[in-house]
Every structure is written in C-alpha cells, then in structure tokens.
Design an enzyme around this catalytic site. Structure first.
Site, mmCIF file in Angstrom:
data_model
loop_
_atom_site.group_PDB
_atom_site.id
_atom_site.type_symbol
_atom_site.label_atom_id
_atom_site.label_comp_id
_atom_site.label_asym_id
_atom_site.label_seq_id
_atom_site.Cartn_x
_atom_site.Cartn_y
_atom_site.Cartn_z
ATOM 1 N N GLU A 167 -6.094 -10.653 -0.808
ATOM 2 C CA GLU A 167 -6.802 -10.391 0.458
ATOM 3 C C GLU A 167 -8.313 -10.293 0.236
ATOM 4 O OE1 GLU A 167 -3.175 -7.463 2.116
ATOM 5 O OE2 GLU A 167 -5.267 -7.021 2.616
ATOM 6 N N ASP B 69 -12.176 -10.319 0.212
ATOM 7 C CA ASP B 69 -13.388 -10.523 0.991
ATOM 8 C C ASP B 69 -14.490 -9.732 0.310
ATOM 9 O OD1 ASP B 69 -11.851 -8.750 3.811
ATOM 10 O OD2 ASP B 69 -12.597 -7.943 1.897
ATOM 11 N N GLU C 83 0.812 -1.227 0.000
ATOM 12 C CA GLU C 83 0.000 0.000 0.000
ATOM 13 C C GLU C 83 0.837 1.265 0.000
ATOM 14 O OE1 GLU C 83 -3.309 -2.505 2.601
ATOM 15 O OE2 GLU C 83 -2.862 -0.433 3.181
ATOM 16 N N HIS D 141 -10.478 -6.247 -1.588
ATOM 17 C CA HIS D 141 -11.490 -6.046 -0.546
ATOM 18 C C HIS D 141 -12.671 -5.401 -1.256
ATOM 19 C CE1 HIS D 141 -8.785 -7.093 2.738
ATOM 20 N NE2 HIS D 141 -7.868 -6.322 2.204
ATOM 21 N N ASN E 95 2.123 -5.297 -3.097
ATOM 22 C CA ASN E 95 0.732 -5.596 -2.732
ATOM 23 C C ASN E 95 -0.057 -4.301 -2.506
ATOM 24 O OD1 ASN E 95 -1.218 -7.691 -1.961
ATOM 25 N ND2 ASN E 95 -1.056 -6.874 0.130
#
Ligand code: G3I
Length: 441
Positions: free
Chosen positions: A363, A365, A255, A333, A297
C-alpha cells in the site's frame, strides 16, 4: 513453492541462478529450499472446513475445541501469470535511465501488449516506457489500489491499463461493502474491478477479509464469541469462494497487531475470539480456495522494531502450526525520509524469505506535504529496489493511482501528492524512480 508464486518466479529462478552464481548462491538455495519445504505443508495440508480450533495462538492462550477439518485444499492450480513473455531481452536493454519527462503513450491502452506489456507473449525490444514493462523485467507485479467509481473515467482507466499489471480494490471487497447485512452479499464493486483487470491483463489481490475497520454495524455489535466466529468464517467462505480463480492473493487478516508491538490490537476479534481467530481465518480462506496466496497485511512493521518483530514471530508461529500462510504485506505508508530505512526493509524481507514467505509492498504512498518531488522519487526508488532485489518479493502496490483521489488528501495536509501520477495523470518524477528501480538503475 506456492503455485501462484512459482508461476511468477519461473523466469526469475533461472535469472537469479545466473546472477547470483557468483554472489549468494548459498543464501538463494536456502531461500528456495525454505519456500519449497513450507509449501509442501501448506497446499493440501490443512483442513478445509474450519473448526473453532482457535486459541492455540502463538501467545499460547488456550483455545476452544476445534471442529473437524474438511478435506485439505489440493495443491493450487497454477494461475497463469503471463509475465514471462518479455523475459528474453530483459537484461540487454535496461540501460537507458528513464527520465521524469518520458510520457507513457496513453494511446497504447487498447493493445496494452504491443509496446510495453510482457503479458501477451510479445517480447519488448525497446527500453520500457511503462511501469508494467519495467516491472516485468524483474518478474515483479506493479499495481495500485483502484476505485470502481473511477473506472468510467477514461484517463483513469487508460493510465491503469497501460501502466499496471496488478490491482487491489481500495474499498470494494471490504466487509462493510460486501456483506452490509448478515448473509446478504454484494460483490458488484469488486466484480467491476476484477472485470477491468481481466480485460487489461492485470492480476488482482483481494483486500481484505478480516479487519477491525470498515466493519458493518451488525458485526461490530456482536457480543457472543460463537456468533462472531461463525459470522467471520461464513464471510470468508462466501467471499473467497465468489472470487476463486479470479484473484491471485487475499489479504486475509489486516492490521491485527497493536502499534506498540506488544500484543494484538485490541479489537472485537481479539477481544471475543483470542489470538486463534487469525489461524482460523487463514484456514477458512484456504478451504474456500486451495490455490490462492494467503497474506497477513500490516503497517508499521516494514523495517525493524517491536511491531516488525511481533509480526515476524506471529507468522513464524503460524507456519510452525501448519497454518496456510504464504506471504506478508508491508503496507509502506511513508514519507520522503529514509524511515523505515530501505536497509531495514530489505533485512525484514530477507528474514521473512528465510521462513519461506513471500512479501508484497502492499500500500505504498509517499506523502510530501513539506518536501519535494525528487525526494519522493528517491524514496519510491529505494523501496521498490528493495523489492526488485528481494528473492521472494512478488510486487509493489501503490495506494492509489492519481494524487487527486488519494485517501491522504486533507489528512496530514491539503495536498500530500503521495502517488506516481499527478491530478492530470501525468507521471511524476516518482514514476521514473520506480521505473529505474525495476531496471536496476
Ligand atoms: O462509501 C461512503 C459513501 O457512501 C459516503 O458518501 C462517503 C462520504 O463520507 O464515504 C464513503 O465511505 C468512505 C470509504 O473510504 C469509501 O470511499 C469512508 O468515509 C472513508 O473513511 C473510506 O476511507 C478508506 C479507508 O481505508 C478507511 O479506513 C480509504 O478510501 C482507503 O484508502 C483506506 O485504505 C486503508 C487500507 O484498506 C488498509 N490500510 C490503510 C489504508 C489507509 O487507511
């Protein structure tokens, strides 16, 4: 191609050549060539001991004078992925669509290899009943963010071992946890997750070495560039060396790009060190482990848009400078809506592959505060299908195992239910969505 990615792909190359002979052979050849060409430069190319060479970042800002590089990391040792075993029967029995009510047989935890896993050489004759068996059919990894504190919970451990072949420590390998005081390291949490993974034939991705969040105060309080740079390099060197041969990949920098997509995030690293800190972090990681996959990432860069373009140009620039980067992590996400669209995500995976870079969905979700489980299942299906069809996608990680421990609980709504297993470890419709995506259904 990078040794780790190659051992994942071995079976797949043959399969893709068969499948794509009629289709996009040209595209596939370009992809393989790009991957092979790049790696020649990466493994063994770049110096080990990092210099303060930073600064010649893609934004061209001048950097400090570099220290002498150490001996190049030799070509990576081929980390045995053990994923090929189930290969033989792959296409034959992918037919039966998995419905949401199939209960994975928790009892098979102990001998994970018997009915499901392709990791131990047993060819799986019947339709897959677990995520790892379905993912193995496409030589992808399927994982989750795991918490060491939950591994002593039987249902948590059984579900993870039966269903997954890939683990990412949710918090245990972050700087605030592994080096709470300068030079004093505590790897106990990460070690517990690695030991669990090894005991259950799962691979591990380290997360994360350099990130603006979850930093120990002694780092956040640094004001001198050289002190910060030395601390960063030492942190990377110590942690990567500790886990050398135990993890297949590292989220080296996490990030670092601003949400606007116009430049780097304004954090202590970009402020004190300039853009070059990213190159130096990757070089330091490569020097500490010549064989591990090195990953950039981020979130909000999964599909199209300014941030995705910035990340694309950033990693392209790193490759052009011979920086040892192997893959990009697309966090994902998301919600049930098709945003970023599965089409845009596939296109982004493709353009990164044409640079010779692997990708992870790292990651994922899908929070459903106001939506339903079937919409969630469809969303998981479409993104996982993107990975299953993208030549250089290595796998999918879901950011948590059970809804009850999700980081999202209480964030956007009380019960966002964003994961594949409910509070009782029962597979949700999304579990079937992911299974079917891996089975091409
Ligand atoms: O360890 C302390 C514990 O001592 C204390 O009692 C407890 C109560 O406050 O907090 C614990 O720390 C929490 C830590 O997770 C460990 O559980 C922090 O408060 C909490 O903020 C932290 O949240 C993590 C978050 O990153 C921090 O930014 C989430 O679990 C984790 O899922 C999340 O993961 C990030 C990825 O690393 C990067 N991408 C985004 C993703 C979601 O934010």
């Amino acid at each position: 191609m990078h040794p780790v990615a190659h051992s994942l792909f071995k079976g797949r190359h043959a399969r893709l050549r068969r499948v794509r002979a009629a289709g996009t052979l040209a595209g596939f050849v370009i992809l393989s060539a790009a991957a092979c060409r790049r790696d020649g430069a990466t493994v063994g190319g770049t110096g080990g001991a990092p210099g303060f060479a930073g600064g010649s970042g893609f934004d061209g800002s001048p950097g400090g004078s570099g220290g002498a590089g150490g001996a190049g990391g030799a070509g990576g040792a081929d980390v045995e992925m053990g994923i090929d075993a189930g290969d033989a029967g792959a296409d034959a029995d992918a037919g039966s669509k998995v419905d949401a009510n199939t209960q994975p047989d928790a009892g098979s935890k102990v001998d994970a290899g018997s009915t499901t896993d392709a990791g131990n050489g047993l060819v799986d004759a019947g339709p897959p009943t677990t995520l790892r068996a379905a993912a193995a059919r496409t030589h992808r990894l399927i994982g989750a963010a795991l918490g060491a504190a939950h591994l002593s919970e039987a249902a948590y451990a059984a579900t993870a071992a039966t269903e997954l072949d890939f683990a990412t420590p949710e918090n245990e390998m972050k700087w605030e946890t592994t080096e709470p005081a300068q030079g004093s390291f505590d790897f106990s949490g990460g070690d517990a997750i690695v030991a669990f993974a090894q005991a259950n034939d799962m691979k591990v991705k380290g997360h994360t070495l350099v990130w603006h969040s979850q930093l120990p105060d002694w780092v956040s309080n640094l004001t001198n560039a050289t002190d910060l740079h030395d601390a960063m390099i030492n942190h990377i060197t110590q942690e990567v060396s500790h886990y050398r041969g135990q993890v297949i990949a590292w989220d080296v920098v996490n990030e670092a790009v601003a949400d606007s997509g116009v430049g780097l995030r304004d954090d202590i690293f970009s402020e004190l060190l300039g853009a070059g800190y990213i190159d130096d972090a990757f070089k330091a990681a490569r020097a500490a482990d010549p064989a591990v996959l090195l990953v950039y990432n981020d979130y909000g860069a999964e599909g199209s848009g300014a941030k995705s373009d910035y990340v694309y140009n950033m990693v392209k620039g790193m490759l052009s400078r011979g920086v040892p980067i192997n893959a990009v992590g697309l966090q994902m996400h998301t919600g049930p809506a098709d945003s970023p669209s599965a089409t845009a995500v596939a296109a982004n995976m493709q353009r990164l592959a044409l640079l010779g870079l692997n990708v992870f969905v790292s990651e994922m979700d899908v929070q459903i505060c106001t939506s339903d489980l079937n919409a969630q299942s469809a969303r998981f299906h479409d993104i996982v299908a993107d990975c299953a069809q993208a030549p250089l996608c290595l796998g999918v990680t879901v950011w948590g195992l059970t809804d009850k421990y999700s980081w999202l609980n209480g964030m956007t709504c009380a019960t966002p239910q964003p994961l594949l297993f409910d509070d009782n470890y029962l597979p949700k419709p999304a579990h079937a969505g992911v299974m079917n995506a891996f089975l091409g259904l």
